[in-house]
Design a protein around this motif. Sequence first.
Motif, PDB file in Angstrom:
ATOM      1  N   GLY A  15       0.796  -1.224   0.000  1.00 26.76           N
ATOM      2  CA  GLY A  15       0.000   0.000   0.000  1.00 26.76           C
ATOM      3  C   GLY A  15       0.823   1.266   0.000  1.00 26.76           C
ATOM      4  N   ILE A  16       1.930   1.251  -0.711  1.00 24.10           N
ATOM      5  CA  ILE A  16       2.795   2.423  -0.802  1.00 24.10           C
ATOM      6  C   ILE A  16       2.557   3.089  -2.154  1.00 24.10           C
ATOM      7  CG2 ILE A  16       5.178   3.240  -0.830  1.00 24.10           C
ATOM      8  CD1 ILE A  16       5.851   0.794   0.932  1.00 24.10           C
ATOM      9  N   PRO A  17       2.023   4.310  -2.161  1.00 20.98           N
ATOM     10  CA  PRO A  17       1.741   4.981  -3.427  1.00 20.98           C
ATOM     11  C   PRO A  17       3.007   5.481  -4.126  1.00 20.98           C
ATOM     12  CG  PRO A  17       1.003   6.313  -1.571  1.00 20.98           C
ATOM     13  CD  PRO A  17       1.547   5.048  -1.012  1.00 20.98           C
ATOM     14  N   ARG A  18       2.902   5.724  -5.406  1.00 22.14           N
ATOM     15  CA  ARG A  18       4.046   6.167  -6.214  1.00 22.14           C
ATOM     16  C   ARG A  18       4.614   7.500  -5.715  1.00 22.14           C
ATOM     17  NH1 ARG A  18       7.846   4.483 -10.100  1.00 22.14           N
ATOM     18  NH2 ARG A  18       8.934   6.406 -10.490  1.00 22.14           N
ATOM     19  N   TRP A  19       3.731   8.382  -5.230  1.00 21.45           N
ATOM     20  CA  TRP A  19       4.226   9.688  -4.786  1.00 21.45           C
ATOM     21  C   TRP A  19       5.157   9.562  -3.583  1.00 21.45           C
ATOM     22  CZ3 TRP A  19       2.596  10.650   0.115  1.00 21.45           C
ATOM     23  CH2 TRP A  19       1.381  10.080   0.537  1.00 21.45           C
ATOM     24  N   VAL A  20       5.005   8.537  -2.768  1.00 21.09           N
ATOM     25  CA  VAL A  20       5.933   8.317  -1.649  1.00 21.09           C
ATOM     26  C   VAL A  20       7.312   7.958  -2.196  1.00 21.09           C
ATOM     27  CG1 VAL A  20       6.465   6.847   0.332  1.00 21.09           C
ATOM     28  CG2 VAL A  20       4.144   7.675   0.000  1.00 21.09           C
ATOM     29  N   VAL A  21       7.346   7.132  -3.217  1.00 20.92           N
ATOM     30  CA  VAL A  21       8.618   6.766  -3.848  1.00 20.92           C
ATOM     31  C   VAL A  21       9.265   8.007  -4.465  1.00 20.92           C
ATOM     32  CG1 VAL A  21       9.658   5.396  -5.695  1.00 20.92           C
ATOM     33  CG2 VAL A  21       7.913   4.392  -4.227  1.00 20.92           C
ATOM     34  N   ASP A  22       8.471   8.858  -5.079  1.00 17.36           N
ATOM     35  CA  ASP A  22       9.000  10.100  -5.649  1.00 17.36           C
ATOM     36  C   ASP A  22       9.553  11.011  -4.558  1.00 17.36           C
ATOM     37  OD1 ASP A  22       8.270   9.196  -8.161  1.00 17.36           O
ATOM     38  OD2 ASP A  22       6.366  10.297  -8.169  1.00 17.36           O
ATOM     39  N   TRP A  23       8.831  11.110  -3.437  1.00 16.21           N
ATOM     40  CA  TRP A  23       9.321  11.909  -2.308  1.00 16.21           C
ATOM     41  C   TRP A  23      10.600  11.326  -1.738  1.00 16.21           C
ATOM     42  CZ3 TRP A  23       4.471  13.251   1.153  1.00 16.21           C
ATOM     43  CH2 TRP A  23       3.716  14.231   0.503  1.00 16.21           C
ATOM     44  N   LEU A  24      10.693  10.008  -1.648  1.00 14.40           N
ATOM     45  CA  LEU A  24      11.922   9.378  -1.158  1.00 14.40           C
ATOM     46  C   LEU A  24      13.100   9.716  -2.065  1.00 14.40           C
ATOM     47  CD1 LEU A  24      10.662   5.884  -0.027  1.00 14.40           C
ATOM     48  CD2 LEU A  24      11.914   7.502   1.402  1.00 14.40           C
ATOM     49  N   ALA A  25      12.874   9.655  -3.363  1.00 14.34           N
ATOM     50  CA  ALA A  25      13.952   9.953  -4.309  1.00 14.34           C
ATOM     51  C   ALA A  25      14.382  11.417  -4.219  1.00 14.34           C
ATOM     52  CB  ALA A  25      13.510   9.618  -5.721  1.00 14.34           C
ATOM     53  N   ALA A  26      13.425  12.303  -4.003  1.00 16.62           N
ATOM     54  CA  ALA A  26      13.730  13.731  -3.978  1.00 16.62           C
ATOM     55  C   ALA A  26      14.252  14.218  -2.622  1.00 16.62           C
ATOM     56  CB  ALA A  26      12.484  14.523  -4.366  1.00 16.62           C
ATOM     57  N   TYR A  61      -0.245  12.865   5.656  1.00 14.56           N
ATOM     58  CA  TYR A  61       0.392  11.666   5.112  1.00 14.56           C
ATOM     59  C   TYR A  61       1.519  11.150   6.007  1.00 14.56           C
ATOM     60  CZ  TYR A  61      -2.102  13.109   0.942  1.00 14.56           C
ATOM     61  OH  TYR A  61      -3.076  13.482   0.060  1.00 14.56           O
ATOM     62  N   ALA A  62       1.470  11.424   7.294  1.00 15.45           N
ATOM     63  CA  ALA A  62       2.551  11.054   8.206  1.00 15.45           C
ATOM     64  C   ALA A  62       2.797   9.553   8.228  1.00 15.45           C
ATOM     65  CB  ALA A  62       2.247  11.558   9.607  1.00 15.45           C
ATOM     66  N   LYS A  63       1.757   8.756   8.136  1.00 14.46           N
ATOM     67  CA  LYS A  63       1.932   7.301   8.180  1.00 14.46           C
ATOM     68  C   LYS A  63       2.727   6.797   6.968  1.00 14.46           C
ATOM     69  CE  LYS A  63      -0.500   3.096   9.201  1.00 14.46           C
ATOM     70  NZ  LYS A  63       0.287   2.645  10.324  1.00 14.46           N
ATOM     71  N   ALA A  64       2.588   7.469   5.846  1.00  7.92           N
ATOM     72  CA  ALA A  64       3.303   7.057   4.634  1.00  7.92           C
ATOM     73  C   ALA A  64       4.796   7.355   4.721  1.00  7.92           C
ATOM     74  CB  ALA A  64       2.715   7.743   3.413  1.00  7.92           C
ATOM     75  N   GLN A  75      18.139   1.047 -10.599  1.00  2.00           N
ATOM     76  CA  GLN A  75      16.689   0.871 -10.532  1.00  2.00           C
ATOM     77  C   GLN A  75      16.247   0.627  -9.096  1.00  2.00           C
ATOM     78  OE1 GLN A  75      15.219  -2.385 -12.798  1.00  2.00           O
ATOM     79  NE2 GLN A  75      16.454  -3.916 -11.785  1.00  2.00           N
ATOM     80  N   ILE A  76      14.972   0.861  -8.844  1.00 10.55           N
ATOM     81  CA  ILE A  76      14.411   0.635  -7.522  1.00 10.55           C
ATOM     82  C   ILE A  76      14.189  -0.862  -7.363  1.00 10.55           C
ATOM     83  CG2 ILE A  76      12.476   1.125  -5.985  1.00 10.55           C
ATOM     84  CD1 ILE A  76      12.105   3.753  -7.609  1.00 10.55           C
ATOM     85  N   ALA A  77      14.872  -1.464  -6.407  1.00 12.27           N
ATOM     86  CA  ALA A  77      14.799  -2.912  -6.216  1.00 12.27           C
ATOM     87  C   ALA A  77      13.590  -3.315  -5.391  1.00 12.27           C
ATOM     88  CB  ALA A  77      16.075  -3.421  -5.557  1.00 12.27           C
ATOM     89  N   THR A  78      13.313  -2.583  -4.299  1.00 14.60           N
ATOM     90  CA  THR A  78      12.169  -2.907  -3.455  1.00 14.60           C
ATOM     91  C   THR A  78      11.795  -1.699  -2.615  1.00 14.60           C
ATOM     92  OG1 THR A  78      11.223  -4.563  -1.954  1.00 14.60           O
ATOM     93  CG2 THR A  78      13.460  -3.823  -1.475  1.00 14.60           C
ATOM     94  N   VAL A  79      10.598  -1.731  -2.068  1.00 12.59           N
ATOM     95  CA  VAL A  79      10.114  -0.696  -1.158  1.00 12.59           C
ATOM     96  C   VAL A  79       9.395  -1.374   0.004  1.00 12.59           C
ATOM     97  CG1 VAL A  79       9.861   1.081  -2.939  1.00 12.59           C
ATOM     98  CG2 VAL A  79       7.956  -0.401  -2.416  1.00 12.59           C
ATOM     99  N   GLY A  80       9.321  -0.684   1.120  1.00  9.21           N
ATOM    100  CA  GLY A  80       8.643  -1.259   2.271  1.00  9.21           C
ATOM    101  C   GLY A  80       8.427  -0.233   3.354  1.00  9.21           C
ATOM    102  N   HIS A  81       7.922  -0.689   4.499  1.00  7.00           N
ATOM    103  CA  HIS A  81       7.696   0.158   5.660  1.00  7.00           C
ATOM    104  C   HIS A  81       8.777  -0.120   6.689  1.00  7.00           C
ATOM    105  CE1 HIS A  81       3.740   1.465   4.349  1.00  7.00           C
ATOM    106  NE2 HIS A  81       3.493   0.217   4.006  1.00  7.00           N
ATOM    107  N   ARG A  82       9.308   0.955   7.276  1.00  6.98           N
ATOM    108  CA  ARG A  82      10.316   0.803   8.319  1.00  6.98           C
ATOM    109  C   ARG A  82       9.638   0.523   9.645  1.00  6.98           C
ATOM    110  NH1 ARG A  82      14.036   4.918   9.947  1.00  6.98           N
ATOM    111  NH2 ARG A  82      12.360   6.354   9.642  1.00  6.98           N
ATOM    112  N   TYR A  83      10.119  -0.484  10.340  1.00  4.58           N
ATOM    113  CA  TYR A  83       9.626  -0.801  11.668  1.00  4.58           C
ATOM    114  C   TYR A  83      10.721  -0.623  12.708  1.00  4.58           C
ATOM    115  CZ  TYR A  83       5.676  -2.728   9.212  1.00  4.58           C
ATOM    116  OH  TYR A  83       4.578  -2.865   8.403  1.00  4.58           O
TER     117      TYR A  83
END
Length: 89
Positions: A15-26, A61-64, A75-83
Amino acid sequence: MVLSEHARIRMQQRGIPRWVVDWLAAYGAIDYQRGSELYYFNQRSRRALERDVGRRQLLRYAKALDAYMICAEGQIATVGHRYQRVVRH
């Protein structure tokens, strides 16, 4: 960055949207580990993101913002949630 098929599937499953990946990259902090790059949000990157998108949006969007992504070979290999906290070497 190019999204691998594995990362696309993991985004959908977790359940990780694309915009979170874009924010991570930026805005994300980068930690180099064994030939790959770990992107995550730390306090400094959250402040930079807050300056650009606003406090209200960030709180909405704090939870994201507990997400991470691992990039390898351009390339982006994987994404996930940090615990757990990111341990820097």
